[in-house]
Design an enzyme around this catalytic site. Structure first.
Site, mmCIF file in Angstrom:
data_model
loop_
_atom_site.group_PDB
_atom_site.id
_atom_site.type_symbol
_atom_site.label_atom_id
_atom_site.label_comp_id
_atom_site.label_asym_id
_atom_site.label_seq_id
_atom_site.Cartn_x
_atom_site.Cartn_y
_atom_site.Cartn_z
ATOM 1 N N ASP A 159 0.811 -1.038 0.131
ATOM 2 C CA ASP A 159 -0.082 0.161 -0.026
ATOM 3 C C ASP A 159 0.891 1.268 0.020
ATOM 4 O OD1 ASP A 159 -2.312 1.622 0.414
ATOM 5 O OD2 ASP A 159 -3.485 -0.183 0.850
ATOM 6 N N HIS A 177 -3.284 2.965 -4.469
ATOM 7 C CA HIS A 177 -2.684 2.528 -3.317
ATOM 8 C C HIS A 177 -0.980 2.060 -3.698
ATOM 9 C CE1 HIS A 177 -5.797 2.842 -0.299
ATOM 10 N NE2 HIS A 177 -6.756 2.644 -1.550
ATOM 11 N N GLU A 193 -9.943 2.750 -5.043
ATOM 12 C CA GLU A 193 -9.764 3.943 -4.618
ATOM 13 C C GLU A 193 -8.735 4.673 -5.484
ATOM 14 O OE1 GLU A 193 -10.969 4.155 0.008
ATOM 15 O OE2 GLU A 193 -9.253 3.390 -0.280
HETATM 16 C C1 ACM Z 1 -11.011 -0.594 0.853
HETATM 17 O O1 ACM Z 1 -11.307 -0.649 2.232
HETATM 18 N N1 ACM Z 1 -10.224 0.580 0.493
HETATM 19 C C2 ACM Z 1 -10.998 -1.688 0.192
#
Ligand code: ACM
Ligand code: ZN
Length: 505
Positions: free
Chosen positions: A186, A247, A311
Site C-alpha cells: 500500500d 494505493h 480508490e
Molecule cells: C478498501 O477498504 N479501500 C477496500
C-alpha cells in the site's frame, strides 16, 4: 433425543450435534490411528496438543483404521462424500474417538472441534499439570455454508513479524476459516521481496515517522514460503494482494518512472487516499506489473490473486500525455475506461496463467471480464451488480466486516447477525456468493495487542456467519459459547476486545 448444536461449546456452530453420556479422556496411553491420507492431520493434531499435554500422542498409520479402544481414529472415508470437501463426522465415545471425513480439510476441522471441546488448558504453550483431558461424548456432523471464509490482514500500514502473521493464520484456522487475504502492498509500505525489483523493499518498505525515524519491514521470499507451508498445513489459502493502480506510492517511491509525473515520491507516513498512482498510459508500467506478477505467481500457489483496484483517483491520468494518448489509441471514452483497460489487461495476464483475479468492487466500473471475482466492500449494491453480471462475489461490507472500526460502530452482535444473502437475486445469482471476509486494516492498529482487540471476538462471530447454517445462528447461543471460547483465547494470549450489545432502535 435430538440435541441443539449450541449444547457443545464449538464456534462456529456445527450443523448437527447429538450429546451423549460420559467422556473420552486423553492419557499418555492414547494413540492416534490414521489412514494413510490422514497422517498429516493426525501428526499436526498431536503436535498442537503436545506442549500442554507434556507428551505427543503417537500416530500409527493403518490402511483400514477401524475405530478401536483407547484410540483417536482419523479416517479418510469415501462414504461421507455428502459432507463435501471440508465436512467431517465426529463421534466421541467413552473408549474412543472416531473422526471421518472425505478430505483432509474435514479431518483438520474435526480436530479443531476436539481442541475446542477439551479443557481450555489444552491450548497452552506450556505443560498444564493436574488437568483431566476429557472430551464430552457426542456426535457431530458438520460442514461449511460458504467455501470462502476469509480474513484480511493489512501488514502494509503497520508491519507485523513472520511469527505474528503465522499466529494470525493459526487463529483463523482454529475458527475453521480458510482464506488469509494478505494485504502486502500500500501507500505506506511495500512488504514483499522482489528479486527483480529490489528497490521495492530497499526503498518502498520504509517510511519516515513523525519523529524522523525509519519505520517498516518486509517479508523475504523464503519467509513467505515458510508462511505458506504453515498455512497449507492448516488448510488456509493465502491470497496475496498487490494493489494497483492506486494505493501504490510505495512502488512509485522505489521506481519513480512508474508514475505519470516521475516524482519525486515518498512512502507515505500518513493515511488517506492519494492522487499519486501508476501511469496507465505508458507500456513500462504494464511490463513492471507483469514481471512482478510472475514472481508473485511463482511464490503463491493460490488460484486467486488480489490486485486491489480500489480508490484510484484519476487526476494525474487527466494531466498525463501518456495516459491521454492511451485513451485515444484504445478508443476509450475517459479515465474511468482507462482504469477498466488497465484492470482488463491484468485480468487477462492472470487468466492466461490459470489464475483468477480478485479486486475490490471498483473493478466493476467500465466492465469486467467474466472470470474476475469482485470483493464488495462499499455497499451491498455493488455485490448485487457483480452477481447479476455473473461474477463470483466475496462480501466484506464496511457495515459488518470492517474490524478496524470501533466496537460501538460494529458490535460483535451486529457482525454475528450479518445475513450474507443478497435479496432480489435468483438462486443462480446467489450461488455466485463465495463467502465473506472480516478485514483488519491497520492504519490505527500498530501492534499485535491492538490487532487482537479489534479482530476478536468479532472475527469469531464472522467465522460463524461464514460456516454455520443461517437458520440456526442465534446471538444468545453464540454469546453463551463465546464465554467458553474466550477462556481458550485467553490461554492463547489473545487480547480480545469486549463485545457490546447492539444499538437498539
Ligand atoms: C478498501 O477498504 N479501500 C477496500
Ligand atoms: Zn500517465
Amino acid at each position: 433425543m435430538a440435541s441443539t448444536p449450541g449444547e457443545l461449546n464449538i464456534i462456529p456452530l456445527p450443523v448437527s450435534v447429538q450429546v451423549a453420556e460420559g467422556s473420552f479422556v486423553i492419557t499418555s496411553d492414547t494413540v492416534i490411528v490414521a489412514t494413510p491420507g490422514a497422517t498429516p492431520e493426525a501428526c499436526l493434531f498431536a503436535q498442537q496438543l503436545a506442549p500442554a499435554l507434556g507428551f505427543e500422542m503417537p500416530v500409527e498409520e493403518h490402511a483400514d483404521a477401524t475405530p478401536r479402544k483407547g484410540a483417536i481414529c482419523l479416517r479418510l472415508d469415501p462414504q461421507p462424500a455428502s459432507l463435501g470437501e471440508e465436512g467431517y463426522r465426529l463421534s466421541i465415545q467413552p473408549d474412543r474417538i472416531d473422526l471421518a471425513a472425505y478430505r483432509p480439510a474435514g479431518l483438520f476441522y474435526g480436530c479443531q472441534s476436539i481442541r475446542q471441546l477439551l479443557p481450555a488448558e489444552a491450548l497452552s504453550a506450556e505443560v498444564a499439570n493436574d488437568v483431566e483431558w476429557s472430551v464430552a461424548c457426542a456426535t457431530v456432523e458438520d460442514k461449511p455454508r460458504f467455501s470462502w471464509r476469509g480474513h484480511l490482514f493489512d501488514t502494509s500500514r503497520h508491519f507485523f513479524t513472520v511469527e505474528e502473521v503465522k499466529r494470525a493464520i493459526d487463529l483463523i484456522a482454529f475458527h475453521k476459516m480458510n482464506v488469509f487475504h494478505w494485504h502486502l502492498v500500500d501507500d505506506q509500505g511495500w512488504r514483499l521481496e522482489s528479486k527483480r525489483y529490489p528497490k521495492l523493499t530497499e526503498t518502498g518498505a520504509w517510511r519516515k515517522t513523525a519523529l524522523g525515524v525509519d519505520y517498516g519491514g518486509y517479508y523475504t521470499q523464503d519467509e513467505v514460503q515458510d508462511i505458506l507451508a504453515f498455512a497449507a498445513a492448516r488448510h488456509v489459502t493465502v491470497v496475496p494482494e498487490i494493489e494497483m493502480p492506486g494505493h501504490s506510492v510505495a512502488a512509485l517511491a522505489s521506481y519513480p518512472y512508474l508514475g505519470c509525473t516521475g516524482g519525486p515520491y515518498e512512502v507515505r507516513p500518513d493515511r488517506g487516499i492519494t492522487k499519486q498512482v501508476y501511469c496507465a498510459g505508458q507500456e513500462e508500467t504494464y511490463q513492471f506489473i507483469f514481471n512482478l506478477l510472475d514472481e508473485v505467481l511463482d511464490l503463491f500457489p493460490s488460484q486467486f490473486i488480489h490486485i486491489g483496484g480500489d480508490e484510484c483517483p484519476k487526476d494525474e491520468w487527466s494531466a498525463c500525455q501518456n495516459c491521454q494518448a492511451r485513451i485515444r489509441q484504445e478508443n476509450l471514452q475517459d479515465e474511468k475506461q482507462l482504469q477498466s483497460y488497465f484492470i482488463h489487461r491484468v485480468d487477462e495476464y492472470l487468466a492466461n496463467r490459470g489464475r483468477r483475479m480478485v479486486g475490490w468492487d471498483e473493478i466493476l466500473e467500465g466492465g469486467l471480464a467474466p472470470g474476475a471475482v469482485v470483493q464488495a466492500w462499499r455497499d451491498v449494491e455493488h455485490a448485487k451488480a457483480a452477481a447479476m453480471e455473473g461474477h463470483d462475489v466475496i462480501l466484506s461490507p464496511t457495515s459488518h466486516c470492517y474490524l478496524d472500526y470501533a466496537y460501538d460502530k460494529i458490535p460483535t452482535e451486529l457482525a454475528h447477525g450479518y445475513e450474507a444473502v443478497l435479496e432480489e437475486l435468483t438462486a443462480e445469482q446467489q450461488a455466485h456468493i463465495l463467502g465473506i471476509e472480516g478485514n483488519t486494516w491497520t492504519e490505527e492498529v500498530p501492534d499485535q495487542d491492538t490487532y487482537d482487540y479489534h479482530t476478536y471476538p468479532r472475527l469469531s462471530a464472522l467465522a460463524e456467519v461464514a460456516w454455520s447454517p443461517a437458520p440456526q445462528r442465534a446471538w444468545e447461543s453464540f454469546s453463551m459459547r463465546l464465554q467458553a471460547l474466550k477462556q481458550r483465547l485467553e490461554v492463547l494470549k489473545v487480547k480480545f476486545g469486549e463485545e457490546q450489545p447492539a444499538p437498539t432502535g
